[in-house]
Design an enzyme around this catalytic site. Structure first.
Site, PDB file in Angstrom:
ATOM      1  N   SER A 248       6.432  20.713  36.553  1.00  0.00           N
ATOM      2  CA  SER A 248       7.566  19.800  36.517  1.00  0.00           C
ATOM      3  C   SER A 248       7.074  18.388  36.328  1.00  0.00           C
ATOM      4  O   SER A 248       5.884  18.112  36.432  1.00  0.00           O
ATOM      5  CB  SER A 248       8.361  19.884  37.817  1.00  0.00           C
ATOM      6  OG  SER A 248       7.683  19.146  38.811  1.00  0.00           O
ATOM      7  N   LYS A 249       8.030  17.504  36.072  1.00  0.00           N
ATOM      8  CA  LYS A 249       7.601  16.142  35.784  1.00  0.00           C
ATOM      9  C   LYS A 249       6.924  15.503  36.988  1.00  0.00           C
ATOM     10  O   LYS A 249       6.122  14.609  36.845  1.00  0.00           O
ATOM     11  CB  LYS A 249       8.724  15.273  35.235  1.00  0.00           C
ATOM     12  CG  LYS A 249      10.045  15.375  35.903  1.00  0.00           C
ATOM     13  CD  LYS A 249      11.052  14.539  35.111  1.00  0.00           C
ATOM     14  CE  LYS A 249      12.446  15.046  35.356  1.00  0.00           C
ATOM     15  NZ  LYS A 249      13.465  14.438  34.586  1.00  0.00           N
TER      16      LYS A 249
END
Ligand code: GLU
Length: 472
Positions: A248-249
């Site tokens: 994920s970011k």
């Protein structure tokens, strides 16, 4: 057979991350494989999560990666608008139809009441407003009370559907909540909009993340309530960073743009992410997008999460780099050369020919050209090489002669170095090792001694050789 229509329905919340791109890729592949259409829909009803500029990033990433959508906000199509916020007037009418036939109801519960029931231990809405009389509902609507519309899930029984990857999925209705379909501001929730939009856009194959696997029965009840045909479903397991964390970011650099900046080629990114959750029957790993369209099949879609492995992606990238023509490699490398001032003034075309076989990702250029900036501080122990029987003393003995021949025979340096070895009782490898270290001060360089001299030019080569001699 009906035309296959798939869609990618991202929410514009920032960069397009690898997980999202993988969903888009599979939806694209499934549509194209079946001669169908791939549609882009922007799901922007959650205004709080909206990040300006992200819609443009979605358009440009998909196009750049070659996932050309047949219909979408910026390309049009017969089923538009393709941006959810521009469709907001469509949803209420369908929600009202559901209210008419008992599949949904108006709910006037206040925030305070909802908090209260949760505080008392309720894990889901208690259907309080489902039993309001028609008269009461009409009176409250006429009076202008704030309301939402909720789905009316049967309290007993179960709902089953067949996912094309996971097989039969059955959920007890009592597990499901009477979710809000229309919010108090009149906007639909994802839970409702995805159903209405997929139906109105003729989407018959819904491909999305596995987090929707168990809420899909709710959506199916909405299709049923509206008398619409349910679509087919293909749910995809997530891409993980490691055994316990999703990619994920929050963990950085998981977006398409980041990988492009890191020097990955788009063909390699697409190729690698295709393998994150799918494998071909024959276990081949290198595929162009066209080959993927041909080979992609649901039988190869994985039932378990896949782990993102940047090393593997680098390896795939290196296969594509090797295949590039000299010109293509050079033109692509130019974008990266710009990051390094110290490359100014060098014959970059020549540098490209030296680097081509050594670059895995284009940002390797930095590492591979480090010798250009680190010369002044190099460790003279580098002259020590057991294989070639060289050390500082050997280098010291050779260097005056090497400087002289560079001055006199730079144009035919290779031959001059060989002759120097023969005349002075040194092996070829010995001479070339000493020359290359004295010239670059680096253990490994993108080319041999004469190539490095050619890259640096006569003047700089002499300056470096003389500097090395002073140091010994
Ligand atoms: N907007 C949803 C998301 O980004 C789409 C889910 C779906 O494909 O239905 O997760």
């Amino acid at each position: 057979m009906k035309e296959v229509r798939t869609r990618f329905a991202p929410s514009p919340t920032g960069y397009l991350h690898i997980g999202g791109l993988r969903t888009a890729l599979y939806a694209y592949l499934y549509a194209k494989k079946n001669g169908g259409k791939f549609i882009l829909r922007i799901e922007d009803t959650d205004r709080e999560r909206y990040v300006p500029g992200s819609v443009e990033i979605i358009y440009s990433t998909l196009k750049d990666a070659g996932l050309i959508y047949d219909e979408g906000p910026d390309v049009g199509g017969d089923y538009g608008p393709y941006i959810q916020s521009e469709r907001k007037n469509a949803y209420l009418e369908y929600a009202k139809q559901l209210v008419e036939n008992g599949s949904a109801y108006y709910c006037f519960c206040t925030k305070e009441r909802l908090e209260e029931i949760h505080e008392k231990g309720a894990t889901k809405y208690d259907k309080h407003c489902a039993s309001l009389s028609k008269e009461e509902v009409e009176m409250r609507l006429a009076r202008g009370d704030s309301y939402v519309i909720r789905q009316n899930i049967p309290e007993t029984g179960s709902t089953t559907y067949t996912d094309m990857v996971f097989g039969d999925i059955t959920v007890d209705n009592k597990e499901l909540e009477d979710n809000i379909l229309i919010k108090s501001d009149g906007m639909p929730t994802y839970n409702f909009a995805n159903v209405v939009d997929d139906h109105l856009m003729g989407i018959n194959y819904v491909i999305r993340g596995v987090e929707y696997l168990s809420s899909t029965p709710k959506y199916n009840l909405l299709y049923d309530g509206l008398g619409w045909e349910r679509p087919h479903y293909i749910h995809l397991q997530p891409i993980m960073r490691d055994a316990t964390h999703k990619l994920s970011k929050r963990y950085g650099d998981a977006s398409y743009e980041d990988f492009i900046k890191k020097g990955f080629l788009k063909e390699a990114i697409i190729n690698y992410i295709a393998l994150l959750g799918w494998s071909s029957k024959d276990n081949t790993e290198k595929f162009s997008l066209t080959e993927l369209v041909d080979k992609f099949d649901l039988a190869g879609v994985s039932h378990s999460p896949s782990i993102f492995d940047e090393q593997k992606m680098k390896y795939i990238n290196s296969l594509y780099v090797k295949e590039m023509s000299e010109d293509d490699f050079h033109n692509y490398a130019l974008k990266f050369y710009g990051d390094y001032d110290y490359l100014k003034g060098l014959d970059l075309k020549f540098l490209s020919t030296l680097l081509h076989s050594r670059v895995e990702v284009f940002t390797d250029i930095g590492k591979l050209t480090e010798f250009l900036t680190q010369f002044d501080g190099y460790n003279t122990e580098l002259f020590t090489n057991a294989k070639w029987k060289t050390d500082v003393a050997v280098a010291k003995a050779m260097l005056p002669g090497l400087i002289e021949l560079t001055e006199q025979s730079f144009e035919s340096l290779h031959d001059a170095l060989i002759a120097y070895g023969e005349n002075n009782g040194y092996k070829k490898g010995q001479v070339l090792w000493v020359y290359r270290i004295a010239l670059t001060g680096a253990q490994s360089t993108p080319g041999g001694a004469t190539e490095m001299a050619e890259l640096l030019g006569k003047e700089e080569s002499l300056r470096r050789l003389k500097e090395s001699l002073i140091r010994l």
